[in-house]
Design an enzyme around this catalytic site. Structure first.
Site, PDB file in Angstrom:
ATOM      1  N   TYR A 280      26.508  53.227 -43.052  1.00  0.00           N
ATOM      2  CA  TYR A 280      27.768  52.557 -42.750  1.00  0.00           C
ATOM      3  C   TYR A 280      27.583  51.510 -41.663  1.00  0.00           C
ATOM      4  CZ  TYR A 280      30.441  56.152 -45.209  1.00  0.00           C
ATOM      5  OH  TYR A 280      30.975  56.978 -46.152  1.00  0.00           O
TER       6      TYR A 280
ATOM      7  N   ARG B 255      33.901  42.502 -47.213  1.00  0.00           N
ATOM      8  CA  ARG B 255      32.804  43.469 -47.106  1.00  0.00           C
ATOM      9  C   ARG B 255      32.707  44.208 -48.431  1.00  0.00           C
ATOM     10  NH1 ARG B 255      34.320  48.944 -46.153  1.00  0.00           N
ATOM     11  NH2 ARG B 255      32.313  49.361 -45.218  1.00  0.00           N
TER      12      ARG B 255
ATOM     13  N   ASN C  82      32.086  48.000 -50.382  1.00  0.00           N
ATOM     14  CA  ASN C  82      31.935  49.441 -50.302  1.00  0.00           C
ATOM     15  C   ASN C  82      31.473  49.885 -51.695  1.00  0.00           C
ATOM     16  OD1 ASN C  82      31.894  51.974 -49.229  1.00  0.00           O
ATOM     17  ND2 ASN C  82      34.126  52.211 -49.126  1.00  0.00           N
TER      18      ASN C  82
ATOM     19  N   GLU D  47      33.163  48.072 -54.602  1.00  0.00           N
ATOM     20  CA  GLU D  47      34.436  47.483 -54.176  1.00  0.00           C
ATOM     21  C   GLU D  47      34.171  46.242 -53.350  1.00  0.00           C
ATOM     22  OE1 GLU D  47      36.967  51.655 -53.819  1.00  0.00           O
ATOM     23  OE2 GLU D  47      36.381  50.588 -52.004  1.00  0.00           O
TER      24      GLU D  47
END
Lengths: 348, 321
Positions: free
Chosen positions: A37, A223, A225, A265
């Site tokens: 992460y 960003r 995911n 995503e």
């Protein structure tokens, strides 16, 4: 509906498929051979022609079928779209942002004509034509958020900003990676991220919130995911877990290439002008393992990422049980050669 | 570096002298695009080229937030200040090309409020003018209490009175009018939010009284832009850029970094937003913390500094920039 859009399903017979063009432009999310992460945000500026970054809101070959799937989810469960009363203005902000972007970026599919507050919207792929008064809810068939997100791929949440925090207080959520708008609505930034493992200790959320509170008008960010989904099912919701959770137990070496999908995503964040709220589109892209391994760099890298990802993360993302099988399948396509940095395919 | 959003190229369309102290400026775009709409309470940073000195001052937007043909601000002349307002008053004329930032809102309306109680002092009226326009569009309930020195200096009093009638209450200091704060705080319906903008003392008085009267902190909103204070010159070592710079008496640390070609983050330039927060590596001396951002503990520890408004005196200051 024309040749530009696939005729396909995301349920039942799962006829969803990616064309060679869609595989080539798939947003592979790993810039290196390992994953942890991080805040990993960058300006959401137009990217290379043909890429999913080319336009503010990407419209691809799955558009019409995805919108049909969304309508089915909403018919079964209207609470997938909610907006607290003070978020209506943010809904109008989002409607304006999407209509203006699509009309600018895809003029052959979408048109927006304005005469003061009298607006005229044309959506050719979905065969919609609407004349309405901007900021007057009574002139649309439903609220502005629901109206425009029934015509836009990806989930959407709207965050109100106050007390140095963000609150998720409106959204359209039908293509989610196992979270629920109905459960999260009204929560603060820390509350709705509470279930995520490891990232809190890394300070990721404190930094991300601080960054987002300063998000500027005219400077959206993005960003990635990712997670794993068995079968090309968009609606992997907690509400429907009994319908899709058990499919994880049916993977075999014979069917994993076809049924296991990497779910990516593309998340973007936009400051909204009138409401000062933040719009958070979460656009899901699916690709089967067998399609993904046709790109040698991605095959090598996905094998290494999945093999090495920390256990709490594999648990949270819901694929710990199938990790050994995934690694076994993907290892066939990893010859151990080095990969180049960045997520684009190696030049051919 | 003002995180991301490109600057807006503008030309000064109109300068109106409202009274000896206040001028209103209207900016329109030169690139033909519409101005962004904004939310009431937002400000822009106006860039000035004052004979080679770059000045960047934040001003609240007061025009109609839905008006995409231009932005309006009002500037109160500060004769004892560092020169930004004097530059605006003495040098900015219609037709001049300038640059402004995209709007940023650090003083937003809470749209959950059942009623908005707005308290303004002096030039602190400007964000409320935009907020009231927006609240009127939205059909929200509001009430303004506007305290100003005299009718001559009450720039927008008559205009607001005629627009909003008995929802606007004006208090003139030279006629010994006082905002009946205690009464106001007692008499509000449940769900009221309070907003205050004006001089430091007034903000402290209003917020202090409201808290003492039991208002929840989440219902209280204030905005005060600090002008970077003047002081003695001081030296700062910029660790990441490997430079040592001198901050002049009328310059802020942020401005001195920019003048030295160091790309430092900022947003409000008035000690409010936190964007320019910088780690302090070494501090032999004391930092004069002038911001509203750092906590008292952070200020006492001297491990952080806000270069837009804070200064230093002592032997050595090394910061992470």
């Amino acid at each position: 509906m024309g040749l530009e859009f696939n005729e396909e399903t995301f349920r039942g017979d799962f006829s969803f498929k990616n064309s060679p063009k869609a595989i080539k432009r798939f947003p592979f999310p790993f810039p290196e051979d390992s994953y942890m992460y991080s805040v990993n945000m960058e300006p959401h500026v137009p990217g290379p022609k043909g890429s999913v970054f080319e336009h503010t809101f990407d419209v691809d070959e799955h558009y019409v079928s995805e919108m049909r799937d969304r309508a089915m989810v909403l018919a079964d469960d209207p609470l997938r779209c909610q907006s607290l009363p003070h978020m209506t203005l943010a809904g109008w902000d989002l409607l304006e942002l999407i209509m203006e972007s699509k009309a600018r970026d895809y003029p052959h599919w979408f048109e927006l004509h304005k005469n003061g507050n009298k607006w005229h919207w044309i959506n050719r792929p979905l065969e919609i034509e609407q004349k309405f008064t901007f900021l007057d809810e009574t002139t649309l068939p439903c609220g502005p958020l629901e109206y425009i997100t029934r015509q836009t791929q990806g989930d959407f949440t709207l965050q109100d900003q106050r007390d140095n925090n963000l609150f998720i207080e409106a959204g359209m959520v039908t293509t989610q990676a196992d979270w629920s708008l109905d459960f999260d609505i009204g929560m603060s930034f820390q509350e709705w991220h509470a279930p995520v493992p490891m990232a809190h200790e890394l300070g990721v959320f404190d930094r991300a919130l601080k960054f987002l509170l300063k998000l500027q008008l005219g400077a959206p960010v993005r960003r990635f995911n990712w997670t794993m989904t068995v079968d090309p099912l968009l609606d992997t919701s907690p509400e429907n877990y009994p319908k899709w959770g058990p499919t994880k137990t049916t993977l075999t070496m014979d069917n994993i290439g076809r049924r296991q999908h990497l779910r990516v995503e593309l998340q973007t964040l936009h400051r909204l002008p009138r409401s000062n709220a933040i719009a958070f589109p979460i656009r899901a892209y699916l690709i089967s393992f067998q399609d993904l391994v046709t790109v040698p760099k991605w095959a090598r890298r996905l094998h290494r990422v999945i093999r090495d990802v920390p256990e709490p993360l594999a648990t949270y993302k819901g694929f710990l049980r199938n990790r050994p099988l995934m690694v076994e399948y993907l290892s066939q396509f990893d010859d151990g050669k080095p990969t180049s940095p960045g997520w684009w395919p190696e030049p051919e | 570096m003002s995180v991301g959003a490109p600057k807006i190229p503008v030309v000064v369309a109109e300068v109106v002298e409202l009274n000896p102290l206040i001028k209103r400026f209207r900016f329109v775009r030169t690139d033909g695009k519409p101005m962004p709409t904004f939310s009431g309470g937002a400000h822009i940073v106006v860039e000035m080229d004052d004979n080679g000195t770059r000045r960047m001052n934040p001003y609240s937007l007061m025009s109609d937030p839905t008006d995409t043909s231009g932005f309006e601000i009002s500037v109160r002349r500060d004769d004892a200040g560092r020169g930004g307002s004097l530059y605006m008053h003495n040098h900015v004329r219609p037709g001049m090309a300038m640059q402004v930032s995209h709007p940023v809102n650090l003083f937003g309306l809470d749209l959950r409020a059942k009623k908005h109680l707005l308290i303004a002092g002096g030039i602190g009226i400007t964000p409320f003018i935009a907020q009231m326009t927006q609240l009127e569009h939205l059909g929200h309930r509001f009430e303004l209490h506007y305290s100003v020195r005299s009718p001559e200096l009450g720039a927008y009093a008559d205009d607001l009175k005629s627009r909003y009638g008995d929802r606007v209450h004006i208090y003139y200091d030279n006629q010994k009018h006082m905002i009946p704060l205690a009464e106001l705080l007692e008499g509000q319906p449940l769900g009221t939010h309070l907003y205050v903008c004006g001089p430091k003392g007034m903000i402290a008085w209003v917020l202090g009284s409201a808290e003492a009267a039991g208002w929840h902190p989440s219902t209280l909103h204030s905005e005060e832009f600090l002008a970077p204070p003047v002081g003695h010159a001081f030296e700062v070592e910029l660790a990441a850029s490997r430079k040592t710079i001198t901050v002049g008496p009328a310059q802020s640390l942020l401005e001195a970094m920019e003048a030295a070609g160091v790309d430092a983050p900022y947003l409000c330039r008035g000690g409010a937003c936190g964007q320019c927060e910088t780690d302090v590596h070494r501090c032999d001396g004391s930092i004069e913390h002038n911001d509203h951002w750092l906590t008292p503990e952070q200020k006492a520890s001297n491990t952080k500094i806000m270069p837009c408004v804070s200064r230093f005196h002592g032997a050595t200051l090394v910061i992470d920039r």
